[in-house]
Design a protein around this motif. Structure first.
Motif, PDB file in Angstrom:
ATOM      1  N   GLN A  20       0.816  -1.216   0.000  1.00 26.29           N
ATOM      2  CA  GLN A  20       0.000   0.000   0.000  1.00 26.29           C
ATOM      3  C   GLN A  20       0.851   1.267   0.000  1.00 26.29           C
ATOM      4  O   GLN A  20       0.315   2.369  -0.069  1.00 26.29           O
ATOM      5  CB  GLN A  20      -0.934  -0.012   1.206  1.00 26.29           C
ATOM      6  CG  GLN A  20      -1.916  -1.170   1.173  1.00 26.29           C
ATOM      7  CD  GLN A  20      -2.826  -1.200   2.372  1.00 26.29           C
ATOM      8  OE1 GLN A  20      -3.512  -0.239   2.673  1.00 26.29           O
ATOM      9  NE2 GLN A  20      -2.825  -2.306   3.086  1.00 26.29           N
ATOM     10  N   GLY A  21       2.166   1.113   0.108  1.00 21.80           N
ATOM     11  CA  GLY A  21       3.055   2.244  -0.100  1.00 21.80           C
ATOM     12  C   GLY A  21       3.427   3.008   1.149  1.00 21.80           C
ATOM     13  O   GLY A  21       3.054   2.674   2.277  1.00 21.80           O
ATOM     14  N   ALA A  22       4.169   4.103   0.930  1.00 22.98           N
ATOM     15  CA  ALA A  22       4.692   4.909   2.031  1.00 22.98           C
ATOM     16  C   ALA A  22       3.590   5.616   2.799  1.00 22.98           C
ATOM     17  O   ALA A  22       3.807   6.049   3.936  1.00 22.98           O
ATOM     18  CB  ALA A  22       5.693   5.927   1.488  1.00 22.98           C
ATOM     19  N   GLY A  23       2.418   5.747   2.226  1.00 27.74           N
ATOM     20  CA  GLY A  23       1.318   6.351   2.959  1.00 27.74           C
ATOM     21  C   GLY A  23       0.779   5.459   4.057  1.00 27.74           C
ATOM     22  O   GLY A  23       0.058   5.915   4.935  1.00 27.74           O
ATOM     23  N   ARG A  24       1.140   4.195   4.011  1.00 29.07           N
ATOM     24  CA  ARG A  24       0.673   3.228   5.003  1.00 29.07           C
ATOM     25  C   ARG A  24       1.781   2.833   5.977  1.00 29.07           C
ATOM     26  O   ARG A  24       1.520   2.582   7.159  1.00 29.07           O
ATOM     27  CB  ARG A  24       0.169   1.976   4.278  1.00 29.07           C
ATOM     28  CG  ARG A  24      -0.357   0.879   5.188  1.00 29.07           C
ATOM     29  CD  ARG A  24      -1.744   1.204   5.665  1.00 29.07           C
ATOM     30  NE  ARG A  24      -2.341   0.056   6.290  1.00 29.07           N
ATOM     31  CZ  ARG A  24      -2.408  -0.141   7.609  1.00 29.07           C
ATOM     32  NH1 ARG A  24      -1.892   0.746   8.424  1.00 29.07           N
ATOM     33  NH2 ARG A  24      -2.989  -1.214   8.091  1.00 29.07           N
ATOM     34  N   VAL A  25       3.038   2.781   5.502  1.00 26.38           N
ATOM     35  CA  VAL A  25       4.154   2.289   6.310  1.00 26.38           C
ATOM     36  C   VAL A  25       5.132   3.421   6.579  1.00 26.38           C
ATOM     37  O   VAL A  25       5.628   4.066   5.638  1.00 26.38           O
ATOM     38  CB  VAL A  25       4.886   1.125   5.599  1.00 26.38           C
ATOM     39  CG1 VAL A  25       6.033   0.611   6.459  1.00 26.38           C
ATOM     40  CG2 VAL A  25       3.906  -0.007   5.307  1.00 26.38           C
ATOM     41  N   ARG A  69       6.058 -14.137  16.840  1.00 31.77           N
ATOM     42  CA  ARG A  69       7.075 -14.703  15.941  1.00 31.77           C
ATOM     43  C   ARG A  69       7.090 -13.827  14.682  1.00 31.77           C
ATOM     44  O   ARG A  69       6.308 -14.007  13.756  1.00 31.77           O
ATOM     45  CB  ARG A  69       6.725 -16.150  15.609  1.00 31.77           C
ATOM     46  CG  ARG A  69       7.759 -16.848  14.739  1.00 31.77           C
ATOM     47  CD  ARG A  69       7.433 -18.332  14.617  1.00 31.77           C
ATOM     48  NE  ARG A  69       8.330 -18.987  13.663  1.00 31.77           N
ATOM     49  CZ  ARG A  69       8.064 -19.130  12.368  1.00 31.77           C
ATOM     50  NH1 ARG A  69       6.906 -18.690  11.873  1.00 31.77           N
ATOM     51  NH2 ARG A  69       8.918 -19.734  11.560  1.00 31.77           N
ATOM     52  N   HIS A  70       7.990 -12.858  14.667  1.00 32.35           N
ATOM     53  CA  HIS A  70       7.947 -11.803  13.657  1.00 32.35           C
ATOM     54  C   HIS A  70       8.655 -12.157  12.360  1.00 32.35           C
ATOM     55  O   HIS A  70       8.620 -11.380  11.407  1.00 32.35           O
ATOM     56  CB  HIS A  70       8.538 -10.512  14.219  1.00 32.35           C
ATOM     57  CG  HIS A  70       9.863 -10.700  14.894  1.00 32.35           C
ATOM     58  ND1 HIS A  70      10.999 -11.085  14.228  1.00 32.35           N
ATOM     59  CD2 HIS A  70      10.209 -10.563  16.201  1.00 32.35           C
ATOM     60  CE1 HIS A  70      12.002 -11.156  15.070  1.00 32.35           C
ATOM     61  NE2 HIS A  70      11.565 -10.860  16.287  1.00 32.35           N
ATOM     62  N   GLN A  71       9.345 -13.291  12.296  1.00 32.20           N
ATOM     63  CA  GLN A  71      10.017 -13.764  11.078  1.00 32.20           C
ATOM     64  C   GLN A  71      11.107 -12.814  10.591  1.00 32.20           C
ATOM     65  O   GLN A  71      11.440 -12.767   9.412  1.00 32.20           O
ATOM     66  CB  GLN A  71       8.998 -14.006   9.955  1.00 32.20           C
ATOM     67  CG  GLN A  71       7.961 -15.082  10.275  1.00 32.20           C
ATOM     68  CD  GLN A  71       6.957 -15.260   9.168  1.00 32.20           C
ATOM     69  OE1 GLN A  71       6.182 -14.356   8.869  1.00 32.20           O
ATOM     70  NE2 GLN A  71       6.951 -16.424   8.544  1.00 32.20           N
ATOM     71  N   GLY A  72      11.632 -12.026  11.503  1.00 34.24           N
ATOM     72  CA  GLY A  72      12.752 -11.159  11.147  1.00 34.24           C
ATOM     73  C   GLY A  72      12.374  -9.855  10.483  1.00 34.24           C
ATOM     74  O   GLY A  72      13.237  -9.150   9.946  1.00 34.24           O
ATOM     75  N   VAL A  73      11.109  -9.489  10.522  1.00 32.40           N
ATOM     76  CA  VAL A  73      10.700  -8.236   9.884  1.00 32.40           C
ATOM     77  C   VAL A  73       9.554  -7.606  10.659  1.00 32.40           C
ATOM     78  O   VAL A  73       8.672  -8.292  11.175  1.00 32.40           O
ATOM     79  CB  VAL A  73      10.287  -8.482   8.408  1.00 32.40           C
ATOM     80  CG1 VAL A  73       9.083  -9.415   8.321  1.00 32.40           C
ATOM     81  CG2 VAL A  73      10.009  -7.179   7.696  1.00 32.40           C
ATOM     82  N   ALA A  74       9.593  -6.276  10.760  1.00 27.75           N
ATOM     83  CA  ALA A  74       8.527  -5.527  11.425  1.00 27.75           C
ATOM     84  C   ALA A  74       8.346  -4.203  10.692  1.00 27.75           C
ATOM     85  O   ALA A  74       9.284  -3.692  10.064  1.00 27.75           O
ATOM     86  CB  ALA A  74       8.857  -5.281  12.893  1.00 27.75           C
ATOM     87  N   ALA A  75       7.147  -3.671  10.774  1.00 32.58           N
ATOM     88  CA  ALA A  75       6.863  -2.387  10.134  1.00 32.58           C
ATOM     89  C   ALA A  75       6.048  -1.527  11.078  1.00 32.58           C
ATOM     90  O   ALA A  75       5.150  -2.022  11.774  1.00 32.58           O
ATOM     91  CB  ALA A  75       6.100  -2.591   8.826  1.00 32.58           C
ATOM     92  N   GLU A  76       6.379  -0.250  11.094  1.00 33.35           N
ATOM     93  CA  GLU A  76       5.535   0.706  11.810  1.00 33.35           C
ATOM     94  C   GLU A  76       4.528   1.244  10.800  1.00 33.35           C
ATOM     95  O   GLU A  76       4.905   1.853   9.789  1.00 33.35           O
ATOM     96  CB  GLU A  76       6.357   1.847  12.396  1.00 33.35           C
ATOM     97  CG  GLU A  76       5.516   2.778  13.261  1.00 33.35           C
ATOM     98  CD  GLU A  76       6.280   3.972  13.783  1.00 33.35           C
ATOM     99  OE1 GLU A  76       5.764   4.636  14.697  1.00 33.35           O
ATOM    100  OE2 GLU A  76       7.383   4.255  13.258  1.00 33.35           O
ATOM    101  N   VAL A  77       3.269   1.001  11.065  1.00 39.59           N
ATOM    102  CA  VAL A  77       2.230   1.372  10.112  1.00 39.59           C
ATOM    103  C   VAL A  77       1.295   2.401  10.720  1.00 39.59           C
ATOM    104  O   VAL A  77       1.147   2.504  11.940  1.00 39.59           O
ATOM    105  CB  VAL A  77       1.419   0.137   9.662  1.00 39.59           C
ATOM    106  CG1 VAL A  77       2.321  -0.893   9.013  1.00 39.59           C
ATOM    107  CG2 VAL A  77       0.659  -0.479  10.824  1.00 39.59           C
TER     108      VAL A  77
END
Length: 258
Positions: A20-25, A69-77
């Protein structure tokens, strides 16, 4: 970027958000020791969308998502399409097809909630409704269980579910509740019309005030010795019965909801 931020983790939820792009993340954090193909692809998509990517330690990821269990990735949304009563009504009034909505009355387990979101999004539901009190909220665990679907499905949090159902009836939606003691089966209900499918918690089912707002209450026929289904399974059964009906027969405008 404005809006309230929260952290999500896991490949599928983060991938859905990044799409959804930089507007979401706001930013993407990746375990600096992980370098597999799927994660590289996700990082490339994020960078192409203008999303900042940071390589961090697994410990840093764990601080934001300690129970996941984040699988090595996280995002601030930024919180996405979360609706209140008014926005829900506006959304449903603007549809160009027969509405398909799910309402969960008192579902508190985050894994059940996430699975319900996943089924609802997969079935093309227009919204999912939960009461503000006594129900699960969107959390990293819910997002992970929903496998990305929570990034796409609008979730409406309402102050009074019974009142909201009454308002949806006024809009012409047919309110179909589910309960094991209902005399009518799901198969006999007409789900081709605009419909709200109401499911209660496994332990208590629908509350009496919510049940009273239903136009009809149905049960899912069971053939084995088990006397009930998990609420997320029941949600999927109801949703895909609605899709089956809509795919095989036209709506009879002389019958149905409201």
């Amino acid at each position: 970027m404005s809006g309230r931020g929260r952290w999500i983790g896991g490949i599928n939820p983060v991938d859905a958000a990044v799409s959804q792009g930089a507007g979401r993340v706001r930013r993407l954090w990746v375990d600096r020791k992980r370098d597999d193909r799927r994660l590289r692809t996700l990082v490339e998509q994020a960078e192409a969308a203008g999303i900042a990517v940071e390589r961090v330690t697994a410990k840093a990821l764990g601080r934001h998502l300690p129970e996941l269990r984040h699988q090595g990735v996280a995002a601030e949304v930024v919180d996405g399409d979360t609706l209140d009563e008014s926005a829900l009504i506006d959304r449903l009034q603007g549809l160009d097809h027969e509405a398909l909505v799910v309402a969960l009355d008192g579902v508190q387990d985050p894994h059940n909630f996430g699975a319900c979101i996943r089924s609802a999004e997969a079935a093309g539901a227009d919204a999912l409704i939960v009461p503000r009190d006594g129900a699960a909220r969107l959390t990293p665990t819910v997002e992970r269980t929903a496998a990305g679907a929570a990034q796409w499905l609008p979730v409406a949090t309402v102050n009074n579910l019974a009142r909201t159902l009454a308002e949806l009836r006024e809009l012409g939606l047919w309110v179909v509740g589910t309960a094991g003691d209902a005399p009518q089966t799901l198969w006999s209900a007409d789900l081709r019309v605009p419909v709200v499918l109401v499911l209660g918690s496994e332990e208590k089912g629908m509350r009496p005030g919510v049940r009273q707002r239903c136009d009809v209450v149905v049960h899912i026929p069971l053939a084995g010795r088990t006397d009930s289904l998990n609420v997320s399974v029941a949600t999927g059964v109801c949703l895909f019965e609605a899709l089956r009906q809509r795919a095989t027969a036209p709506v009879d405008q002389s019958s149905g909801g409201g």
